[in-house]
Design a protein around this motif. Structure first.
Motif, PDB file in Angstrom:
ATOM      1  N   ARG A 118       0.837  -1.210   0.000  1.00 44.35           N
ATOM      2  CA  ARG A 118       0.000   0.000   0.000  1.00 44.35           C
ATOM      3  C   ARG A 118       0.866   1.252   0.000  1.00 44.35           C
ATOM      4  NH1 ARG A 118      -3.047  -2.815   4.210  1.00 44.35           N
ATOM      5  NH2 ARG A 118      -4.947  -3.733   3.339  1.00 44.35           N
ATOM      6  N   THR A 119       1.953   1.209   0.760  1.00 40.72           N
ATOM      7  CA  THR A 119       2.853   2.359   0.816  1.00 40.72           C
ATOM      8  C   THR A 119       3.449   2.657  -0.547  1.00 40.72           C
ATOM      9  OG1 THR A 119       3.407   1.803   3.106  1.00 40.72           O
ATOM     10  CG2 THR A 119       4.894   3.312   1.963  1.00 40.72           C
ATOM     11  N   LEU A 120       3.697   1.614  -1.331  1.00 43.68           N
ATOM     12  CA  LEU A 120       4.256   1.800  -2.668  1.00 43.68           C
ATOM     13  C   LEU A 120       3.220   2.316  -3.657  1.00 43.68           C
ATOM     14  CD1 LEU A 120       6.454  -1.421  -2.928  1.00 43.68           C
ATOM     15  CD2 LEU A 120       7.257   0.933  -2.657  1.00 43.68           C
ATOM     16  N   GLY A 121       1.978   2.397  -3.227  1.00 42.61           N
ATOM     17  CA  GLY A 121       0.936   2.936  -4.092  1.00 42.61           C
ATOM     18  C   GLY A 121       0.304   1.929  -5.025  1.00 42.61           C
ATOM     19  N   LEU A 122       0.449   0.654  -4.756  1.00 41.97           N
ATOM     20  CA  LEU A 122      -0.153  -0.364  -5.601  1.00 41.97           C
ATOM     21  C   LEU A 122      -1.667  -0.336  -5.478  1.00 41.97           C
ATOM     22  CD1 LEU A 122       2.289  -3.349  -4.954  1.00 41.97           C
ATOM     23  CD2 LEU A 122       2.318  -1.715  -6.843  1.00 41.97           C
ATOM     24  N   SER A 123      -2.350  -0.655  -6.551  1.00 33.73           N
ATOM     25  CA  SER A 123      -3.814  -0.629  -6.553  1.00 33.73           C
ATOM     26  C   SER A 123      -4.386  -1.766  -5.720  1.00 33.73           C
ATOM     27  CB  SER A 123      -4.336  -0.728  -7.989  1.00 33.73           C
ATOM     28  OG  SER A 123      -3.994  -1.990  -8.543  1.00 33.73           O
ATOM     29  N   ASP A 124      -5.669  -1.619  -5.343  1.00 33.00           N
ATOM     30  CA  ASP A 124      -6.342  -2.670  -4.573  1.00 33.00           C
ATOM     31  C   ASP A 124      -6.383  -3.983  -5.354  1.00 33.00           C
ATOM     32  OD1 ASP A 124      -6.727  -0.917  -2.509  1.00 33.00           O
ATOM     33  OD2 ASP A 124      -8.847  -0.529  -2.956  1.00 33.00           O
ATOM     34  N   GLY A 125      -6.628  -3.882  -6.664  1.00 35.77           N
ATOM     35  CA  GLY A 125      -6.662  -5.093  -7.479  1.00 35.77           C
ATOM     36  C   GLY A 125      -5.339  -5.829  -7.468  1.00 35.77           C
ATOM     37  N   HIS A 126      -4.245  -5.092  -7.564  1.00 32.49           N
ATOM     38  CA  HIS A 126      -2.910  -5.709  -7.531  1.00 32.49           C
ATOM     39  C   HIS A 126      -2.658  -6.353  -6.175  1.00 32.49           C
ATOM     40  CE1 HIS A 126       1.470  -6.099  -7.403  1.00 32.49           C
ATOM     41  NE2 HIS A 126       1.460  -6.019  -8.727  1.00 32.49           N
ATOM     42  N   ILE A 127      -3.029  -5.667  -5.107  1.00 29.73           N
ATOM     43  CA  ILE A 127      -2.805  -6.212  -3.764  1.00 29.73           C
ATOM     44  C   ILE A 127      -3.643  -7.470  -3.538  1.00 29.73           C
ATOM     45  CG2 ILE A 127      -3.088  -5.751  -1.295  1.00 29.73           C
ATOM     46  CD1 ILE A 127      -2.458  -2.817  -1.895  1.00 29.73           C
ATOM     47  N   ILE A 128      -4.897  -7.434  -3.977  1.00 28.06           N
ATOM     48  CA  ILE A 128      -5.791  -8.572  -3.740  1.00 28.06           C
ATOM     49  C   ILE A 128      -5.347  -9.799  -4.531  1.00 28.06           C
ATOM     50  CG2 ILE A 128      -8.137  -9.445  -4.072  1.00 28.06           C
ATOM     51  CD1 ILE A 128      -9.149  -6.612  -3.487  1.00 28.06           C
ATOM     52  N   PHE A 129      -5.113  -9.612  -5.837  1.00 27.44           N
ATOM     53  CA  PHE A 129      -4.897 -10.766  -6.707  1.00 27.44           C
ATOM     54  C   PHE A 129      -3.435 -11.147  -6.886  1.00 27.44           C
ATOM     55  CE2 PHE A 129      -8.970  -8.925  -8.120  1.00 27.44           C
ATOM     56  CZ  PHE A 129      -9.784 -10.018  -7.898  1.00 27.44           C
ATOM     57  N   ARG A 130      -2.514 -10.215  -6.667  1.00 27.64           N
ATOM     58  CA  ARG A 130      -1.099 -10.529  -6.856  1.00 27.64           C
ATOM     59  C   ARG A 130      -0.366 -10.718  -5.530  1.00 27.64           C
ATOM     60  NH1 ARG A 130       0.817  -8.981 -11.909  1.00 27.64           N
ATOM     61  NH2 ARG A 130       2.741 -10.010 -11.239  1.00 27.64           N
ATOM     62  N   THR A 131      -0.796  -9.997  -4.506  1.00 27.20           N
ATOM     63  CA  THR A 131      -0.094 -10.050  -3.220  1.00 27.20           C
ATOM     64  C   THR A 131      -0.757 -11.002  -2.236  1.00 27.20           C
ATOM     65  OG1 THR A 131       0.597  -7.743  -3.517  1.00 27.20           O
ATOM     66  CG2 THR A 131       0.807  -8.677  -1.309  1.00 27.20           C
ATOM     67  N   LEU A 132      -2.082 -10.939  -2.119  1.00 27.95           N
ATOM     68  CA  LEU A 132      -2.789 -11.709  -1.091  1.00 27.95           C
ATOM     69  C   LEU A 132      -3.313 -13.054  -1.581  1.00 27.95           C
ATOM     70  CD1 LEU A 132      -4.750  -8.779   0.580  1.00 27.95           C
ATOM     71  CD2 LEU A 132      -2.978 -10.159   1.648  1.00 27.95           C
ATOM     72  N   LEU A 133      -3.764 -13.115  -2.831  1.00 25.89           N
ATOM     73  CA  LEU A 133      -4.357 -14.365  -3.333  1.00 25.89           C
ATOM     74  C   LEU A 133      -3.417 -15.564  -3.226  1.00 25.89           C
ATOM     75  CD1 LEU A 133      -6.651 -15.902  -4.643  1.00 25.89           C
ATOM     76  CD2 LEU A 133      -5.854 -15.099  -6.878  1.00 25.89           C
ATOM     77  N   PRO A 134      -2.119 -15.444  -3.568  1.00 23.42           N
ATOM     78  CA  PRO A 134      -1.242 -16.619  -3.419  1.00 23.42           C
ATOM     79  C   PRO A 134      -1.209 -17.185  -2.007  1.00 23.42           C
ATOM     80  CG  PRO A 134      -0.172 -14.960  -4.774  1.00 23.42           C
ATOM     81  CD  PRO A 134      -1.413 -14.314  -4.229  1.00 23.42           C
ATOM     82  N   GLY A 135      -1.300 -16.322  -0.994  1.00 24.40           N
ATOM     83  CA  GLY A 135      -1.319 -16.812   0.375  1.00 24.40           C
ATOM     84  C   GLY A 135      -2.616 -17.481   0.766  1.00 24.40           C
ATOM     85  N   CYS A 136      -3.684 -17.224  -0.003  1.00 24.34           N
ATOM     86  CA  CYS A 136      -4.985 -17.840   0.272  1.00 24.34           C
ATOM     87  C   CYS A 136      -5.167 -19.177  -0.430  1.00 24.34           C
ATOM     88  CB  CYS A 136      -6.114 -16.896  -0.148  1.00 24.34           C
ATOM     89  SG  CYS A 136      -6.128 -15.295   0.676  1.00 24.34           S
TER      90      CYS A 136
END
Length: 295
Positions: free
Chosen positions: A191-209
């Protein structure tokens, strides 16, 4: 020898046994599922199976009977003279197709809803989870029977019915994982880097789910196959002209006293497939989350 070294030695001796046991719990059910899948693809083609073709001379023959054309009916024949082995494998193929398609649709919809509800929270989470709670208030099989009765028979209708009945499980698991991961440091850094919600949800968080979702998908495959067989058995699932384990078992109940194999052998195949998916899901769960390891 003191107690501590003895304990360490015993633990080191037990580790290979545990690894072998864990490997067997994974590879044996995988072998069963792969064997059934290959049989469902190959056997009907080898036998030139046609669900609408009848051979009244060869009907209701017991397992191991040599038919007039010289072939051996390994599992006997059914009420219209079709080879039961080919009929079972064709039915397994339909069940696996319905199971895979249902998991794909229900999984995509459920995971997407769970990710959005868990990430944004607030009113969106409240609305989506209350809808899920309302659906969970109905027994899944009764909801499936109700929907199937409204939509009618058909493979596509069964897939739609089972997808509607099973998306909630994926949504719950995805939401739970999202809520536990979204406050982690690496998410805050994104979030600090300014990434979009879509990027965070599907690229950052989804792999951990994905690990718990994979476990749920494996277990749900068996549940979906069993639900499809139940709907077909009750006459609201796959049409009679389409091979299905549920249809074969249902038809065989009329001949239990004289041709027990028509219902019994497809039932054993169904039990083996459902048990294999359940054991595999349990083993995958233990591999990905040791805290939930079964005794």
């Amino acid at each position: 020898m003191t107690a501590a070294p003895r304990t360490i030695m015993l633990q080191s001796m037990q580790r290979p046994k545990r690894r072998r046991k864990a490997s067997l719990r994974i590879w044996v059910p995988i072998g069963v599922i792969v064997l059934i899948t290959l049989g469902a693809i190959i056997i009907p083609m080898l036998y030139n199976y046609d669900p609408l073709k009848s051979d009244l001379v060869s009907r209701l023959k017991p397992p191991g009977t040599t038919l007039p054309d010289g072939s051996v009916a390994i599992f006997g024949t059914g009420q219209i003279g079709a080879d039961l082995f080919a009929e079972m494998m064709a039915g397994a193929r339909v069940s696996l197709i319905i199971g895979a398609a249902t998991l794909l649709i229900a999984g995509v919809i459920g995971v997407l809803i769970g990710l959005l509800a868990g990430y944004y929270g607030g009113w969106l989470d409240t609305v989506l989870m209350r809808v899920a709670d309302i659906q969970l208030a109905f027994p899944a099989i009764l909801l499936a029977i109700l929907l199937a009765s409204v939509l009618g028979q058909g493979v596509m209708n069964v897939i739609i019915v089972l997808s509607i009945s099973n998306w909630v499980v994926f949504a719950r698991v995805a939401r739970s994982q999202m809520m536990s991961l979204k406050s982690r440091e690496y998410v805050e850094a994104a979030r600090t880097l300014g990434l979009s919600d879509g990027h965070i949800i599907f690229r950052t968080l989804l792999p951990g789910c994905l690990p718990p979702i994979l476990v749920v998908a494996t277990v749900e495959l068996g549940h979906v196959i069993l639900a499809e067989a139940a709907l077909s058995f009750l006459g609201v699932g796959v049409p009679l002209g389409t091979p299905s384990l549920g249809n074969t078992i249902s038809t065989g109940t009329q001949y239990l006293a004289t041709a027990w194999w028509i219902s019994t052998l497809p039932g054993i195949l169904l039990v083996a497939l459902v048990l294999a998916t359940g054991i595999l899901g349990d083993a995958i769960r233990d591999r990905f989350d040791p805290r939930l390891r079964s005794a």
